[in-house]
Design an enzyme around this catalytic site. Structure first.
Site, short mmCIF file in Angstrom:
data_model
loop_
_atom_site.label_atom_id
_atom_site.label_comp_id
_atom_site.label_asym_id
_atom_site.label_seq_id
_atom_site.Cartn_x
_atom_site.Cartn_y
_atom_site.Cartn_z
N THR A 134 -2.96 10.86 -8.41
CA THR A 134 -3.99 9.95 -8.91
C THR A 134 -4.02 9.92 -10.43
OG1 THR A 134 -6.40 9.70 -9.03
CG2 THR A 134 -5.60 11.91 -8.65
N ASP A 135 -4.52 8.82 -10.98
CA ASP A 135 -4.70 8.77 -12.44
C ASP A 135 -5.87 9.66 -12.90
OD1 ASP A 135 -6.80 7.22 -11.44
OD2 ASP A 135 -6.45 5.51 -12.77
N GLU A 136 -6.69 10.11 -11.93
CA GLU A 136 -7.86 10.91 -12.30
C GLU A 136 -7.48 12.25 -12.90
OE1 GLU A 136 -11.17 11.09 -9.70
OE2 GLU A 136 -10.99 8.99 -9.10
N TYR A 170 -12.29 17.14 -7.00
CA TYR A 170 -11.17 16.37 -6.43
C TYR A 170 -10.02 16.28 -7.42
CZ TYR A 170 -8.38 12.20 -5.49
OH TYR A 170 -7.32 11.34 -5.31
N LYS A 193 -6.13 17.78 -7.26
CA LYS A 193 -4.91 16.96 -7.33
C LYS A 193 -4.05 17.41 -8.51
CE LYS A 193 -3.92 13.91 -5.06
NZ LYS A 193 -3.20 13.82 -3.75
P1 NAD Z 1 -7.77 8.86 2.96
O1 NAD Z 1 -8.90 9.80 2.77
O2 NAD Z 1 -8.02 7.48 3.42
O3 NAD Z 1 -6.70 9.49 3.97
C1 NAD Z 1 -6.32 10.83 3.92
C2 NAD Z 1 -5.53 11.13 5.18
O4 NAD Z 1 -5.08 12.51 5.12
C3 NAD Z 1 -6.35 11.00 6.46
O5 NAD Z 1 -5.61 10.30 7.44
C4 NAD Z 1 -6.61 12.43 6.89
O6 NAD Z 1 -6.76 12.58 8.29
C5 NAD Z 1 -5.35 13.11 6.37
N1 NAD Z 1 -5.53 14.56 6.15
C6 NAD Z 1 -6.55 15.15 5.47
N2 NAD Z 1 -6.39 16.48 5.50
C7 NAD Z 1 -5.25 16.73 6.17
C8 NAD Z 1 -4.55 17.91 6.53
N3 NAD Z 1 -5.00 19.13 6.17
N4 NAD Z 1 -3.40 17.81 7.23
C9 NAD Z 1 -2.93 16.57 7.61
N5 NAD Z 1 -3.56 15.44 7.33
C10 NAD Z 1 -4.71 15.50 6.60
O7 NAD Z 1 -6.99 8.88 1.55
P2 NAD Z 1 -6.28 7.70 0.78
O8 NAD Z 1 -7.30 6.96 0.00
O9 NAD Z 1 -5.40 6.99 1.71
O10 NAD Z 1 -5.41 8.54 -0.26
C11 NAD Z 1 -4.11 9.01 0.10
C12 NAD Z 1 -3.52 9.77 -1.07
O11 NAD Z 1 -3.45 8.92 -2.21
C13 NAD Z 1 -4.35 10.98 -1.50
O12 NAD Z 1 -3.43 12.02 -1.84
C14 NAD Z 1 -5.09 10.50 -2.74
O13 NAD Z 1 -5.34 11.58 -3.62
C15 NAD Z 1 -4.10 9.52 -3.33
N6 NAD Z 1 -4.67 8.43 -4.11
C16 NAD Z 1 -5.67 7.65 -3.59
C17 NAD Z 1 -6.16 6.56 -4.32
C18 NAD Z 1 -7.23 5.66 -3.79
O14 NAD Z 1 -7.70 4.78 -4.49
N7 NAD Z 1 -7.66 5.81 -2.54
C19 NAD Z 1 -5.61 6.30 -5.59
C20 NAD Z 1 -4.60 7.12 -6.10
C21 NAD Z 1 -4.12 8.18 -5.34
O1 DAU Z 2 -8.50 6.51 -9.67
C1 DAU Z 2 -7.94 6.81 -8.43
C2 DAU Z 2 -9.00 7.39 -7.50
O2 DAU Z 2 -9.82 6.29 -7.10
C3 DAU Z 2 -8.43 8.09 -6.30
O3 DAU Z 2 -7.68 9.21 -6.72
C4 DAU Z 2 -9.53 8.53 -5.33
O4 DAU Z 2 -8.97 9.08 -4.15
C5 DAU Z 2 -10.36 7.31 -4.96
O5 DAU Z 2 -11.44 7.70 -4.15
C6 DAU Z 2 -10.87 6.61 -6.21
O6 DAU Z 2 -11.85 7.44 -6.89
P1 DAU Z 2 -13.17 6.81 -7.54
O7 DAU Z 2 -14.19 7.86 -7.66
O8 DAU Z 2 -12.84 6.04 -8.75
O9 DAU Z 2 -13.54 5.73 -6.36
P2 DAU Z 2 -14.94 5.32 -5.73
O10 DAU Z 2 -14.65 4.13 -4.87
O11 DAU Z 2 -15.65 6.45 -5.11
O12 DAU Z 2 -15.78 4.84 -6.99
C7 DAU Z 2 -15.31 3.82 -7.85
C8 DAU Z 2 -16.34 3.65 -8.96
O13 DAU Z 2 -17.54 3.09 -8.40
C9 DAU Z 2 -16.75 4.96 -9.60
O14 DAU Z 2 -16.99 4.74 -10.99
C10 DAU Z 2 -18.06 5.32 -8.91
C11 DAU Z 2 -18.66 3.96 -8.59
N1 DAU Z 2 -19.48 3.88 -7.37
C12 DAU Z 2 -18.93 4.36 -6.21
C13 DAU Z 2 -19.64 4.28 -5.01
C14 DAU Z 2 -19.05 4.82 -3.74
C15 DAU Z 2 -20.73 3.29 -7.39
O15 DAU Z 2 -21.20 2.84 -8.45
N2 DAU Z 2 -21.42 3.22 -6.21
C16 DAU Z 2 -20.95 3.69 -5.04
O16 DAU Z 2 -21.65 3.62 -4.00
#
Ligand code: NAD
Ligand code: DAU
Length: 356
Positions: A137-139, A162, A166
């Protein structure tokens, strides 16, 4: 030369992992096998892959309900499928949950990744035709001031449990190449949105609340900035890295759509008004400012020139088009929404995968 034949996708039943598997089968010429390794936490849903299961299940697509933290099970799967490529998505992914309960983030994101690396160290000694791709992630880079961008060379400065988990896993992946020669690539991506996203994240949560005339909870002043990428563009970027990415390199991936949260929520209100014919004020009146997230990073913005210049990747889906596709998907997949937000989803899993 990479083999890229038997690909283990961890977390393949989650949001990005399942989109990645759809992308591989539906948009590439990949001829090999995909082994989806997923523990099926609350965020994992095999329903996301029902069409893949019926077209390729047992021939080129294999689902394994397993925990990445289990060394014996992971070693057995590596051997059973002769895994040559790992695409590691599995993680606890929601920042708010990491604030309420960080323990699971340490266990899965750090110890789980360490466990997979140990399996690779044991089963891939000296191999150069294999690849461990780590999805991050960029975080990990922390929060930016106005006008700044994340580069691959930016120092790590994670601020939430989180992002710290990561960052730790990124460092482990790099250390295993440096120390044991495990070939890796790594990607740091910005916020994804699109089909199959669990409705705890900003965009699907807002969409479902808009559809149900419920309050739209905006944290703090709503001026935190995130960069937004349509999930299938992320899937394509990872595919490019697997095929062409340089071993031992990190690649930033992003949409180049950095927007304040309030702007995103207003855009969703506007799009919903266009869809339903209601006045936009009907929806914007639902916006409710709520208590801020502790330690809330103020601004993310990503520079992804490296993947564009080196690998020829670029985003295909504009923010406006991506949001339209997402609204359409959530509007026409009410059953999916009901399943993931109700006990029915749990029953569905029990019916289809036994009482796990
Ligand atoms: P998600 O929460 O939707 O899915 C996570 C998946 O991992 C689920 O299917 C869950 O069952 C599985 N999982 C969790 N713990 C596990 C374990 N111990 N063993 C096997 N499986 C397990 O997550 P996502 O949003 O699809 O993110 C996927 C990856 O991408 C993560 O590594 C996250 O850090 C990264 N990422 C997410 C975002 C985003 O915006 N969602 C952005 C950048 C990077
Ligand atoms: O930047 C990449 C990351 O983006 C991933 O690594 C994470 O897995 C993914 O969950 C996401 O993290 P964020 O915290 O940025 O996503 P989230 O959707 O939770 O929140 C996006 C922005 O919106 C953040 O500034 C918090 C705000 N927010 C979020 C929720 C859920 C609100 O204002 N209200 C809300 O109810």
């Amino acid at each position: 030369m990479r083999r890229l034949n038997n690909i283990a996708v961890t977390g393949g039943a989650g949001f990005i992992g399942s989109n990645f598997i759809h992308y591989i089968f539906e948009s590439t010429n990949f001829k090999g096998n995909i082994i989806n390794v997923d523990k099926l936490t609350y965020a994992g849903n095999p329903e996301n892959l029902a069409s893949i299961e019926s077209a390729f299940g047992g021939t080129r697509y294999f689902f394994e309900n397993s925990d990445i933290g289990n060394f014996n099970e992971m070693s057995a799967l590596f051997k059973k499928y002769d895994i040559d490529t790992m695409v590691h998505f599995a993680a606890e992914s929601h920042v708010d949950r990491s604030i309420h309960g960080p323990a699971e983030f340490i266990t899965t994101n750090i110890v789980g990744t360490f466990n997979l690396l140990e399996v690779a160290r044991n089963l891939w000694p000296g191999r150069e035709d294999v690849l461990f791709h780590h999805v991050s992630t960029d975080e990990v880079y922390g929060s930016l001031a106005e006008g700044q961008y994340f580069f691959e060379t930016s120092p790590y400065d994670p601020q939430s449990p989180y992002s710290a988990s990561k960052a730790a896993s990124d460092h482990l992946v790099k250390a295993y190449k440096n120390t044991y020669g495990i070939p890796f690539t790594l990607s740091n991506c910005s916020n994804n949105y699109g089909p199959y996203q669990f409705p705890e994240k900003l965009i699907p949560l807002m969409l479902l609340n808009l559809m149900n005339d419920k309050p739209l909870p905006v944290y703090g002043d709503g001026r935190n900035v995130r960069d937004w990428l349509y999930v299938l563009d992320h899937a394509e970027a990872i595919w490019f890295i697997l095929n062409k990415g340089r071993t031992g390199e990190s690649y930033n991936i992003g949409g180049e759509n950095d927007e304040e949260n309030l702007a995103i929520v207003n855009l969703l209100c506007q799009k919903m008004a266009e869809k339903t014919g209601q006045p936009v004020s009907h929806y914007t009146s639902l916006i409710t400012f709520v208590k801020d997230r502790p330690g809330h990073d103020r601004r993310y913005a990503i520079n992804c020139d490296k993947i564009k210049k080196e690998l020829g990747w670029k985003q295909q889906v504009t923010l406006s088009r991506g949001l339209d596709l997402t609204i359409e998907w959530y509007s026409s997949n009410r059953d999916w929404v009901d399943h993931v937000t109700s006990g029915e989803y749990r029953h569905w899993m029990d019916r289809n995968y036994g009482n796990r």
